[in-house]
Write an enzyme that holds these catalytic residues in place. Structure first.
Site, PDB file in Angstrom:
ATOM      1  N   LYS A 131      37.308  46.445  30.716  1.00  0.00           N
ATOM      2  CA  LYS A 131      38.161  45.373  31.322  1.00  0.00           C
ATOM      3  C   LYS A 131      37.238  44.730  32.622  1.00  0.00           C
ATOM      4  O   LYS A 131      36.463  45.219  33.341  1.00  0.00           O
ATOM      5  CB  LYS A 131      39.288  46.167  32.173  1.00  0.00           C
ATOM      6  CG  LYS A 131      40.142  45.309  33.104  1.00  0.00           C
ATOM      7  CD  LYS A 131      41.314  46.394  33.421  1.00  0.00           C
ATOM      8  CE  LYS A 131      42.206  45.713  34.567  1.00  0.00           C
ATOM      9  NZ  LYS A 131      41.805  46.039  35.824  1.00  0.00           N
ATOM     10  N   LYS A 170      37.564  42.894  39.516  1.00  0.00           N
ATOM     11  CA  LYS A 170      36.794  42.836  40.841  1.00  0.00           C
ATOM     12  C   LYS A 170      35.986  44.228  41.181  1.00  0.00           C
ATOM     13  O   LYS A 170      35.094  44.282  41.696  1.00  0.00           O
ATOM     14  CB  LYS A 170      37.591  42.478  42.046  1.00  0.00           C
ATOM     15  CG  LYS A 170      36.949  41.732  43.126  1.00  0.00           C
ATOM     16  CD  LYS A 170      37.607  41.339  44.082  1.00  0.00           C
ATOM     17  CE  LYS A 170      36.973  40.860  45.371  1.00  0.00           C
ATOM     18  NZ  LYS A 170      37.249  41.513  46.513  1.00  0.00           N
ATOM     19  N   LYS A 194      46.464  54.964  49.282  1.00  0.00           N
ATOM     20  CA  LYS A 194      45.852  54.331  50.440  1.00  0.00           C
ATOM     21  C   LYS A 194      45.414  55.110  51.451  1.00  0.00           C
ATOM     22  O   LYS A 194      44.692  55.019  52.172  1.00  0.00           O
ATOM     23  CB  LYS A 194      46.700  52.922  50.978  1.00  0.00           C
ATOM     24  CG  LYS A 194      46.722  51.984  49.937  1.00  0.00           C
ATOM     25  CD  LYS A 194      47.273  50.525  50.147  1.00  0.00           C
ATOM     26  CE  LYS A 194      47.109  49.553  49.091  1.00  0.00           C
ATOM     27  NZ  LYS A 194      48.094  48.388  49.333  1.00  0.00           N
TER      28      LYS A 194
END
Ligand code: TRP
Length: 326
Positions: A193, A196, A110
Site C-alpha cells: 500500500k 505516508k 495515541k
C-alpha cells in the site's frame, strides 16, 4: 447540510490519498450538499506546537482545489475559523463519560505512542469530531476504516443528547465508506500500500524527474520463468499501478509481454512514469498556481468560514434553547 468531512493537516497529497478519498470527495460534491474542513484544532492533540500551521493549511487548500474540490459547490473552511463549534464541544463533553472515552482504541493507541502527553484533548477527540459534524446537523460523513469508532461515538452523543433533553434534534450521522469506494494504490517498494508512514509515496506535487526516480527504483524480480505464470506480489503491484494510471491497451500490452515471457521491466517502468506524469501534470500545475495565490486561498477559506459559521451558529442557538439557556 448533508455531508461533511474533516481533513487532517498531515502533509502533501499522494496518489494513495487521491484514489482513496479525494476522488470520492469530488464525486460527492456533485451529488450532495457538501462541506469540507481542515481539522487544525485536532492536530493540537498530537502536535501542541505546530510550526507553520497556517501555511500547511494553505497547502492543503491548494492541493484539494487542484484535485477538483470546487468551493463554489462545496465550501471549504478551516476548523479554527469557526469558534461556534467549541460551544457545542463543551455541551457534548458534559454528557461524555470518562469510561467510554478511555475505551476508544484510537485514544489508547495515541496514549501509548505519546505517554508524556496524554492530554484531555486527546481524550475528547471524539467529542470535538462529533461537534464538527453535529454543528451542521450533517447526515453523512465520508470516513475510512480508522474513523469508524469515532463515528460510533458521534452517534452515541447525538442519540444521548436527544434522549437527555427529550428532543429529536440531532440526526445520527452515517458513515459513507471511503474504503468501499477506494482504489487501492500499491507501494512500489514491495509493500502492499502507498502510505505516508510507509515512506513510499508519489506525491501529486512531485516533479517528473522525482516520479521517474521513484518508479525506476521499484522492486521487481528476475522475470517470469514460464508462460502464463501467476505474478508475484511485487510484479502484481506494478500491474495494479498500471491499471490505475494507464490505458487498457497499455496494460494489455504489458500483460501479454508477461504472459509470453518477453517483458522488460525497464520499459514497463518508463511507460508507467509517462502515464503517472500525464495524470499528475495538470494537478501539479494547478497546485503551483493556487499555492502562489494567497489572496485566492484566503478568500476561499473566508467564504467557507462564513457559510460554516452561519450554519453552526443556528445549531448552537437551538442547542442553547433546548438545554435551557437564554
Ligand atoms: N478524525 C479525522 C481523521 O483523523 C479528521 C476529522 C476531524 C474528521 N473531524 C472530523 C473527519 C469530522 C470527519 C468528520 O482523519
Amino acid at each position: 447540510m448533508q455531508v461533511i468531512s474533516g481533513i487532517r493537516p498531515t502533509g502533501n497529497l499522494h496518489l494513495g490519498n487521491y484514489f482513496g478519498a479525494v476522488r470520492s470527495f469530488i464525486e460527492m460534491q456533485d451529488k450532495y450538499q457538501c462541506m469540507f474542513f481542515i481539522a487544525d484544532w485536532h492536530s493540537l492533540t498530537t502536535h501542541p506546537k505546530p510550526d507553520n500551521i497556517r501555511e500547511n493549511v494553505r497547502t492543503i487548500l491548494a492541493e484539494y482545489m487542484a484535485c477538483g474540490i470546487d468551493p463554489r459547490k462545496a465550501p471549504i473552511y478551516v476548523q479554527s475559523d469557526v469558534p461556534e463549534v467549541l460551544e457545542l464541544y463543551l455541551y457534548l463533553n458534559m454528557n461524555a463519560y470518562l469510561g467510554e472515552m478511555e475505551r476508544c482504541t484510537t485514544f489508547k493507541e495515541k496514549a501509548r505512542k505519546q505517554p508524556d502527553n496524554v492530554n484531555a484533548g486527546l481524550l475528547t477527540y471524539p467529542t470535538l469530531m462529533a461537534a464538527d459534524v453535529l454543528a451542521h446537523r450533517a447526515e453523512k460523513v465520508p470516513v475510512g476504516k480508522d474513523q469508524e469508532q469515532n463515528m460510533e461515538m458521534m452517534r452515541h452523543y447525538a442519540r444521548r443528547f436527544n434522549q437527555i433533553y427529550g428532543v429529536d434534534f440531532f440526526p445520527e450521522p452515517q458513515n459513507y465508506s471511503l474504503a468501499e469506494r477506494a482504489i487501492k494504490v500499491p507501494g512500489l517498494d514491495g509493500s502492499g500500500k502507498m502510505g505516508k508512514s510507509e515512506g513510499n509515496c508519489i506525491y501529486l506535487i512531485d516533479e517528473p524527474n522525482q516520479i521517474k526516480k521513484k518508479v525506476m527504483k521499484a522492486v521487481t524480480d528476475s522475470g517470469p520463468a514460464e508462460p502464463n505464470q501467476a505474478k508475484p506480489e511485487v510484479i502484481q503491484n506494478l500491474f495494479t499501478f498500471m491499471e490505475i494510471v494507464s490505458s487498457k491497451e497499455t496494460y494489455d500490452f504489458y500483460n501479454e509481454r508477461w504472459n509470453d515471457c518477453s517483458i522488460r521491466y525497464g520499459d514497463m517502468k518508463k511507460q508507467l512514469v509517462e502515464d503517472i506524469v500525464k495524470f499528475t501534470d495538470p494537478i501539479r500545475e494547478k497546485i503551483k498556481e493556487y499555492s502562489a495565490d494567497r489572496a485566492l486561498l484566503d478568500k476561499v477559506a473566508a467564504e467557507g468560514a462564513e457559510v460554516a459559521r452561519e450554519s453552526a451558529r443556528k445549531t448552537v442557538e437551538e442547542v442553547r434553547h433546548i438545554i435551557g439557556f437564554r
